[in-house]
Scaffold this active site. Structure first.
Site, PDB file in Angstrom:
ATOM      1  N   SER A 117      -2.502  -6.455  -6.089  1.00  0.00           N
ATOM      2  CA  SER A 117      -2.855  -4.793  -6.366  1.00  0.00           C
ATOM      3  C   SER A 117      -3.167  -4.903  -8.210  1.00  0.00           C
ATOM      4  CB  SER A 117      -1.591  -4.290  -7.200  1.00  0.00           C
ATOM      5  OG  SER A 117      -2.122  -2.607  -6.694  1.00  0.00           O
ATOM      6  N   CYS A 173       8.588   1.599  -9.791  1.00  0.00           N
ATOM      7  CA  CYS A 173       8.424   1.967  -8.549  1.00  0.00           C
ATOM      8  C   CYS A 173      10.233   2.984  -8.192  1.00  0.00           C
ATOM      9  CB  CYS A 173       8.064   0.903  -7.624  1.00  0.00           C
ATOM     10  SG  CYS A 173       6.031   1.150  -7.654  1.00  0.00           S
TER      11      CYS A 173
HETATM   12  N1  PLP Z   1       4.958  -5.229  -4.732  1.00  0.00           N
HETATM   13  C1  PLP Z   1       5.735  -5.550  -5.861  1.00  0.00           C
HETATM   14  C2  PLP Z   1       6.956  -6.720  -5.271  1.00  0.00           C
HETATM   15  C3  PLP Z   1       5.693  -3.856  -6.375  1.00  0.00           C
HETATM   16  O1  PLP Z   1       5.866  -4.505  -7.655  1.00  0.00           O
HETATM   17  C4  PLP Z   1       4.361  -3.222  -6.711  1.00  0.00           C
HETATM   18  C5  PLP Z   1       4.306  -2.574  -7.686  1.00  0.00           C
HETATM   19  O2  PLP Z   1       4.700  -2.738  -9.302  1.00  0.00           O
HETATM   20  C6  PLP Z   1       4.380  -2.933  -5.218  1.00  0.00           C
HETATM   21  C7  PLP Z   1       4.179  -3.812  -4.279  1.00  0.00           C
HETATM   22  C8  PLP Z   1       3.420  -2.044  -5.110  1.00  0.00           C
HETATM   23  O3  PLP Z   1       2.288  -1.961  -5.742  1.00  0.00           O
HETATM   24  P1  PLP Z   1       1.376  -0.910  -5.770  1.00  0.00           P
HETATM   25  O4  PLP Z   1       1.809  -0.134  -7.039  1.00  0.00           O
HETATM   26  O5  PLP Z   1      -0.100  -1.006  -5.834  1.00  0.00           O
HETATM   27  O6  PLP Z   1       1.210  -0.090  -4.906  1.00  0.00           O
END
Ligand code: PLP
Length: 476
Positions: free
Chosen positions: A178, A303
């Site tokens: 990301s 999240c």
């Molecule tokens: N995977 C991990 C370990 C994360 O920390 C995050 C978000 O910070 C994501 C996936 C999801 O990323 P995105 O917000 O770009 O969908």
């Protein structure tokens, strides 16, 4: 990015000159991302975010593995975008198993060996954890996988920019990224799919991204992602400085609060991530106190912060629910200075020296007619609309949004006792400290929130919930 927005309006799929110059920008960014992870540009697919990348890989397994190889092995400390997708796959007939992790969050390789078999199609394990920073032994995991011809997918989101990520050296088949984790724009991700590995597009439609991800590309975001990747060398070189600051932070925290527990491992962990538990200190009060002094820390991941439940990562490494609610995550960044650390420590110290009075809490059992209908009380419901649909508001509630609470301040009565209500009590604590900092004298929260009240006072919930609600208007 602004140059792209201003001057490269052409659609990269168009054949005319404007389109071709946009396509060139897209391909340059693809090379920049590929270089940053030692991949071939052809193996990079741009996505809308890492959540999409994670969904795409995992859901691909539905098409490529059934019926013989229909088992995915993962870990209990993955990001919700992995865990929720695995739940979905389970409901569609796939077998999902979780390999336990140790007290530091590291995958137990011996347990993994036992779980991998001829039915397994994929091992899904993040490279480093976003909440506690633990780095996983991915090369060893790949070795185990290869013995059984099993594919390996690693969510590399938190690791990117904090440690070298070389997909070739790691030997993984899929990896997600990301841009915002490396100071790039939000809302753009990438997916590495090693040439020849099975993959089914998540989005069907146009022929963009070699037919693997339909939809017009977000060109300015992708260009920003590419540009951020150019800075990766500088970010990695800064890692040791950041690790040094983290060490100082830990040493001083242990002096300020000798009973604090550091959940992040000392060895094999990201330089910037620190998870720390302060026994008998509710993390939301501390977070609020820090927030008002300009210090942004979190409880778990951004999240899952809406969920208000204790961090699944902390639970998986053996931290109790109670201790998880006493834990904060401090992330240092490229621009964090030694002065910032000293300032944060001063604020934390003053918090522990009890200069901050705790917020009064009303238990849900106590929340009866005498409190609900006392005209001196002002019930303030700060939940988002979708939660109010799930659990109705307490009677006489005034509804406002937590995200823009400062725009409602002028309407809150200063001569009444404000009782802040959220879904489970977590956001209410933050809001209550905020109101107090704005001079509201009498502020309490409803412990366990609307959900707790519904559960423990269901008699009152059935009789009164949703009655006489005022939706407050925010100041523009
Ligand atoms: N995977 C991990 C370990 C994360 O920390 C995050 C978000 O910070 C994501 C996936 C999801 O990323 P995105 O917000 O770009 O969908």
């Amino acid at each position: 990015m602004s140059r792209v927005l201003n001057r490269a309006y052409g659609n990269p799929s168009s054949l005319y000159d404007h389109g071709r110059s946009s396509a060139a920008i897209l391909e340059k960014a693809r090379m920049q991302v590929a270089d940053a992870i030692n991949a071939l540009p052809l193996d990079i697919i741009f996505t809308g975010c890492a959540t999409e990348s994670n969904n795409a890989v995992l859901k691909s397994m539905l098409n490529h593995s059934q019926p013989r190889r229909n088992k995915i092995i993962s870990t209990p400390i993955e990001h919700p975008s992995v865990l929720k997708t695995l739940e979905y796959l389970k409901s569609h007939g796939m077998v999902i198993e979780f390999c336990p992790v140790d007290r530091e969050g590291r995958v137990c390789l011996a347990e993994l060996e036992k779980l991998v078999d001829a039915q397994t199609c994929l091992i899904c394990c993040m490279l480093a954890n976003n909440e506690i920073g633990t780095i996983q032994p991915i090369e060893a995991i790949v070795k185990i996988a290869r013995k059984h011809e099993v594919l390996v997918f690693s969510d590399c989101v938190p690791a990117f920019g904090k440690m070298p990520v070389d997909v070739h050296a790691l030997g993984i088949d899929y990896a997600s990224f990301s841009a915002h984790k490396l100071y790039g724009p939000k809302g753009v991700g990438a997916l590495y799919v090693k040439h020849g590995c099975p993959f089914t597009p998540l989005l069907h439609g146009g022929h963009q991204e070699e037919g693997l991800r339909a939809g017009t590309e977000s060109l300015h975001n992708i260009a920003g992602f590419g540009a951020a990747c150019e800075e990766i060398g500088a970010l990695l070189r800064d890692g040791e400085r950041i690790r040094g600051l983290k060490r100082q932070l830990v040493q001083r925290l242990k002096q300020i609060k000798p009973d604090c527990v550091i959940n992040s491992p000392e060895r094999d962990s990201l330089p910037n991530t620190l998870s720390v538990t302060f026994p008998n200190v509710n993390n939301s009060g501390l977070m609020a106190a820090l927030d008002f002094r300009g210090i942004a820390v979190s409880a778990g991941s951004a999240c899952s912060s809406q969920a208000e439940t204790p961090s699944h990562v902390l639970k998986a490494i053996g931290v109790s629910d109670q201790s998880a609610r006493e834990t904060i995550r401090i992330s240092l960044g490229h621009r964090t200075s030694a002065r910032d650390i000293r300032y944060a420590l001063r604020v934390i110290q003053s918090f522990f020296q009890s200069r901050v009075q705790p917020i009064n809490m009303i238990t849900p059992v106590r929340m009866d007619e005498t409190i609900l209908f006392d005209p001196h009380n002002y019930i303030l419901d700060i939940r988002p609309q979708f939660m109010r649909r799930k659990v109705k508001s307490l009677p006489n509630s005034h509804e406002a949004s937590f995200a823009s609470i400062e725009r409602y301040l002028h309407q809150f009565p200063r001569d009444k006792h404000i009782i802040v209500v959220c879904q489970q009590g977590y956001h209410a604590t933050m809001a209550a400290y905020y109101l107090r900092s704005k001079g509201f004298g009498q502020v309490s929260i409803l412990l366990s929130g609307a959900e707790g009240w519904q559960a423990s006072r269901n008699d009152l919930y059935l009789k009164f919930a949703g009655q006489n609600i005022t939706a407050l208007q925010q100041k523009r």
